[in-house]
Design a protein around this motif. Structure first.
Motif, PDB file in Angstrom:
ATOM      1  N   GLY A  71      -9.370  10.742  -1.478  1.00  0.00           N
ATOM      2  CA  GLY A  71     -10.054   9.940  -2.817  1.00  0.00           C
ATOM      3  C   GLY A  71      -8.410   8.491  -2.508  1.00  0.00           C
ATOM      4  N   THR A  72      -8.778   7.795  -3.324  1.00  0.00           N
ATOM      5  CA  THR A  72      -7.917   6.265  -3.394  1.00  0.00           C
ATOM      6  C   THR A  72      -6.388   7.044  -3.833  1.00  0.00           C
ATOM      7  OG1 THR A  72     -10.063   4.772  -3.316  1.00  0.00           O
ATOM      8  CG2 THR A  72      -7.337   4.296  -3.776  1.00  0.00           C
ATOM      9  N   LEU A  73      -5.474   6.116  -3.393  1.00  0.00           N
ATOM     10  CA  LEU A  73      -4.038   6.837  -3.230  1.00  0.00           C
ATOM     11  C   LEU A  73      -3.747   5.202  -4.463  1.00  0.00           C
ATOM     12  CD1 LEU A  73      -1.889   8.255  -1.260  1.00  0.00           C
ATOM     13  CD2 LEU A  73      -2.828  10.062  -2.959  1.00  0.00           C
ATOM     14  N   LEU A  74      -2.853   5.042  -5.773  1.00  0.00           N
ATOM     15  CA  LEU A  74      -2.606   3.629  -6.338  1.00  0.00           C
ATOM     16  C   LEU A  74      -0.389   3.939  -6.199  1.00  0.00           C
ATOM     17  CD1 LEU A  74      -3.373   1.802  -8.341  1.00  0.00           C
ATOM     18  CD2 LEU A  74      -3.222   2.832 -10.259  1.00  0.00           C
ATOM     19  N   LEU A  75      -0.522   2.913  -5.500  1.00  0.00           N
ATOM     20  CA  LEU A  75       0.684   2.211  -6.041  1.00  0.00           C
ATOM     21  C   LEU A  75       1.350   1.398  -6.853  1.00  0.00           C
ATOM     22  CD1 LEU A  75       4.245   2.603  -4.208  1.00  0.00           C
ATOM     23  CD2 LEU A  75       2.789   1.053  -3.092  1.00  0.00           C
ATOM     24  N   PRO A  76       2.454   1.726  -8.155  1.00  0.00           N
ATOM     25  CA  PRO A  76       2.214   0.963  -8.773  1.00  0.00           C
ATOM     26  C   PRO A  76       3.674  -0.243  -8.311  1.00  0.00           C
ATOM     27  CG  PRO A  76       3.229   2.980  -9.770  1.00  0.00           C
ATOM     28  CD  PRO A  76       2.401   3.368  -8.069  1.00  0.00           C
ATOM     29  N   SER A  77       3.363  -1.373  -8.504  1.00  0.00           N
ATOM     30  CA  SER A  77       4.963  -2.284  -8.179  1.00  0.00           C
ATOM     31  C   SER A  77       4.929  -3.265  -8.549  1.00  0.00           C
ATOM     32  CB  SER A  77       4.194  -3.159  -6.421  1.00  0.00           C
ATOM     33  OG  SER A  77       2.715  -3.289  -6.329  1.00  0.00           O
TER      34      SER A  77
ATOM     35  N   LEU B 207       4.027  -7.761 -12.417  1.00  0.00           N
ATOM     36  CA  LEU B 207       3.618  -6.237 -12.427  1.00  0.00           C
ATOM     37  C   LEU B 207       1.967  -6.708 -11.301  1.00  0.00           C
ATOM     38  CD1 LEU B 207       3.365  -4.689 -15.707  1.00  0.00           C
ATOM     39  CD2 LEU B 207       5.489  -5.048 -14.293  1.00  0.00           C
ATOM     40  N   ARG B 208       1.788  -5.643 -10.388  1.00  0.00           N
ATOM     41  CA  ARG B 208       0.439  -5.282  -9.958  1.00  0.00           C
ATOM     42  C   ARG B 208       0.451  -4.432  -9.195  1.00  0.00           C
ATOM     43  NH1 ARG B 208       2.305  -9.016  -4.819  1.00  0.00           N
ATOM     44  NH2 ARG B 208       3.632  -7.419  -3.482  1.00  0.00           N
ATOM     45  N   MET B 209      -0.232  -3.870  -8.764  1.00  0.00           N
ATOM     46  CA  MET B 209      -1.432  -2.480  -8.518  1.00  0.00           C
ATOM     47  C   MET B 209      -1.541  -2.855  -7.346  1.00  0.00           C
ATOM     48  SD  MET B 209       0.188  -0.152 -10.740  1.00  0.00           S
ATOM     49  CE  MET B 209      -0.064  -0.379 -12.996  1.00  0.00           C
ATOM     50  N   GLU B 210      -1.232  -1.775  -5.327  1.00  0.00           N
ATOM     51  CA  GLU B 210      -1.819  -1.983  -5.100  1.00  0.00           C
ATOM     52  C   GLU B 210      -2.016  -0.388  -4.979  1.00  0.00           C
ATOM     53  OE1 GLU B 210       1.682  -3.295  -2.098  1.00  0.00           O
ATOM     54  OE2 GLU B 210       2.657  -4.160  -3.096  1.00  0.00           O
TER      55      GLU B 210
ATOM     56  N   ILE C 185      -5.580   5.269 -17.184  1.00  0.00           N
ATOM     57  CA  ILE C 185      -4.719   5.280 -16.670  1.00  0.00           C
ATOM     58  C   ILE C 185      -3.273   4.661 -17.504  1.00  0.00           C
ATOM     59  CG2 ILE C 185      -2.739   5.383 -14.671  1.00  0.00           C
ATOM     60  CD1 ILE C 185      -5.767   5.353 -12.608  1.00  0.00           C
ATOM     61  N   GLN C 186      -2.141   4.607 -17.382  1.00  0.00           N
ATOM     62  CA  GLN C 186      -1.666   3.985 -17.990  1.00  0.00           C
ATOM     63  C   GLN C 186       0.362   3.424 -17.004  1.00  0.00           C
ATOM     64  OE1 GLN C 186       0.923   5.576 -22.082  1.00  0.00           O
ATOM     65  NE2 GLN C 186       1.669   4.000 -22.084  1.00  0.00           N
ATOM     66  N   ALA C 187       0.153   2.040 -17.416  1.00  0.00           N
ATOM     67  CA  ALA C 187       1.704   2.341 -16.691  1.00  0.00           C
ATOM     68  C   ALA C 187       2.880   1.530 -17.771  1.00  0.00           C
ATOM     69  CB  ALA C 187       1.599   0.947 -16.153  1.00  0.00           C
ATOM     70  N   ILE C 188       3.634   2.219 -17.520  1.00  0.00           N
ATOM     71  CA  ILE C 188       5.230   1.808 -18.464  1.00  0.00           C
ATOM     72  C   ILE C 188       6.308   2.003 -17.524  1.00  0.00           C
ATOM     73  CG2 ILE C 188       5.548   4.463 -18.560  1.00  0.00           C
ATOM     74  CD1 ILE C 188       6.399   4.554 -20.945  1.00  0.00           C
ATOM     75  N   GLY C 189       7.660   1.361 -18.012  1.00  0.00           N
ATOM     76  CA  GLY C 189       8.620   1.261 -17.870  1.00  0.00           C
ATOM     77  C   GLY C 189       9.207  -0.502 -17.874  1.00  0.00           C
ATOM     78  N   ARG C 190       9.957  -0.905 -16.859  1.00  0.00           N
ATOM     79  CA  ARG C 190      11.848  -1.985 -17.781  1.00  0.00           C
ATOM     80  C   ARG C 190      10.951  -3.549 -17.445  1.00  0.00           C
ATOM     81  NH1 ARG C 190      16.141  -2.655 -13.098  1.00  0.00           N
ATOM     82  NH2 ARG C 190      17.038  -4.594 -13.952  1.00  0.00           N
ATOM     83  N   THR C 191      12.032  -4.040 -19.031  1.00  0.00           N
ATOM     84  CA  THR C 191      11.237  -5.186 -19.548  1.00  0.00           C
ATOM     85  C   THR C 191      12.750  -5.442 -19.036  1.00  0.00           C
ATOM     86  OG1 THR C 191      11.273  -5.047 -21.128  1.00  0.00           O
ATOM     87  CG2 THR C 191       9.332  -4.076 -19.946  1.00  0.00           C
ATOM     88  N   ARG C 192      12.382  -7.206 -19.565  1.00  0.00           N
ATOM     89  CA  ARG C 192      13.222  -7.924 -19.760  1.00  0.00           C
ATOM     90  C   ARG C 192      13.824  -8.305 -21.354  1.00  0.00           C
ATOM     91  NH1 ARG C 192      13.861 -12.455 -15.343  1.00  0.00           N
ATOM     92  NH2 ARG C 192      14.835 -11.660 -13.542  1.00  0.00           N
ATOM     93  N   ASN C 193      13.166  -7.707 -21.783  1.00  0.00           N
ATOM     94  CA  ASN C 193      12.239  -8.288 -23.086  1.00  0.00           C
ATOM     95  C   ASN C 193      12.230  -6.695 -24.535  1.00  0.00           C
ATOM     96  OD1 ASN C 193       9.955  -9.545 -21.000  1.00  0.00           O
ATOM     97  ND2 ASN C 193       9.564 -10.156 -22.777  1.00  0.00           N
ATOM     98  N   ARG C 194      13.837  -6.314 -24.172  1.00  0.00           N
ATOM     99  CA  ARG C 194      14.892  -5.441 -24.790  1.00  0.00           C
ATOM    100  C   ARG C 194      13.303  -4.434 -25.489  1.00  0.00           C
ATOM    101  NH1 ARG C 194      18.747  -7.324 -27.971  1.00  0.00           N
ATOM    102  NH2 ARG C 194      17.846  -6.652 -29.768  1.00  0.00           N
TER     103      ARG C 194
ATOM    104  N   LYS D 190      -8.324   1.365 -17.321  1.00  0.00           N
ATOM    105  CA  LYS D 190      -9.626   2.085 -17.761  1.00  0.00           C
ATOM    106  C   LYS D 190     -11.077   2.204 -16.676  1.00  0.00           C
ATOM    107  CE  LYS D 190     -10.324   1.100 -22.681  1.00  0.00           C
ATOM    108  NZ  LYS D 190     -10.562   0.870 -23.786  1.00  0.00           N
ATOM    109  N   ASP D 191     -10.503   1.895 -15.618  1.00  0.00           N
ATOM    110  CA  ASP D 191     -11.914   1.892 -13.901  1.00  0.00           C
ATOM    111  C   ASP D 191     -10.363   2.170 -13.156  1.00  0.00           C
ATOM    112  OD1 ASP D 191     -10.192  -0.880 -13.056  1.00  0.00           O
ATOM    113  OD2 ASP D 191     -11.567  -1.937 -14.021  1.00  0.00           O
ATOM    114  N   ASN D 192      -9.480   2.885 -12.706  1.00  0.00           N
ATOM    115  CA  ASN D 192      -9.020   3.657 -12.506  1.00  0.00           C
ATOM    116  C   ASN D 192      -8.147   2.725 -11.243  1.00  0.00           C
ATOM    117  OD1 ASN D 192     -10.098   6.005 -12.266  1.00  0.00           O
ATOM    118  ND2 ASN D 192     -11.628   5.695 -11.714  1.00  0.00           N
ATOM    119  N   GLY D 193      -7.467   1.763 -12.328  1.00  0.00           N
ATOM    120  CA  GLY D 193      -7.240   1.259 -11.705  1.00  0.00           C
ATOM    121  C   GLY D 193      -6.857   0.042 -11.558  1.00  0.00           C
TER     122      GLY D 193
END
Length: 210
Positions: free
Chosen positions: A1-7, A16-19, A56-65, A73-76
């Motif tokens: 399978g494919t490994l997804l790296l959030p970056s 944001l982008r995914m590799e 799949i959902q990505a969640i994390g840090r921002t400068r927007n408080r 919906k298509d495996n990243g």
């Protein structure tokens, strides 16, 4: 399978982008920059959550408080515009995992920066849990001291179901905590406010760093 790296990138604005790699790291494919959306969200350091419907959902840090969220919906391969959640973020790193039972666990500083600032104290350090990655419930306070900072958490779940968290403790050392998620007692987070903390203003003794 494919490994997804959030970056993410920070050199020319926050994006944001995914590799991904189909061969365990021998070759890599860099995805397109994810749209910052109508709210022009400045986001970095994403964590990935896996939903029962296959999205799949990505969640994390921002400068927007506030924490950001985006879905695929298509495996990243492609992602929705980045949006802000009704969960505060103090411009500090977070981590999130999907547990074996399908629930999602988040470790972060539940801090709304004072006034209209983008950055706030990195204390307390909190754990929240969610069924859908959008609506979160308060589960645990790992640190709650006026002496900042508690930051850059990392979290995994082991085969025995335990959750293991490591984070920076006051910029002096690393601290390790083990949690049994089945024993967490949760309360709803309403309007982004941690239960029992209505009207509280968080201040820190030590100045914050990046």
């Amino acid at each position: 399978g494919t490994l997804l790296l959030p970056s993410s990138t920070e050199g020319n604005g926050w994006h944001l982008r995914m590799e991904s790699t189909p061969d365990f790291g021998k070759t890599w494919v860099m995805g397109d920059t994810i749209s910052r959306g109508k709210q022009k969200v400045n986001a970095i350091q994403p964590s990935i959550l896996f939903h029962k419907d296959g999205s799949i959902q990505a969640i994390g840090r921002t400068r927007n408080r506030a924490l950001f969220s985006t879905f695929s919906k298509d495996n990243g391969k492609t992602w929705s515009d980045v949006e802000l959640l009704d969960m505060p973020n103090n411009n500090s790193g977070t981590d999130a995992v999907t547990l074996k039972n399908g629930k999602h666990l988040l470790v972060y500083n539940h801090v709304l920066p004072p006034g209209d600032l983008a950055k706030g104290p990195r204390t307390p350090l909190n754990v929240s849990i969610s069924d859908d990655g959008i609506h979160w419930n308060a589960a645990l306070v790992l640190e709650d001291s006026k002496i900042s900072q508690y930051s850059y958490p990392s979290m995994i779940q082991s085969s025995d179901g335990m959750v293991h968290i490591v984070y920076t403790w006051r910029r002096e050392k690393l601290k390790y905590v083990k949690i049994d998620p089945s024993k967490l007692k949760v309360l709803p987070i309403k309007n982004g406010v941690w239960p029992g903390e209505e009207g509280k203003v968080v201040t820190a003794v030590k100045a914050e760093e990046e």
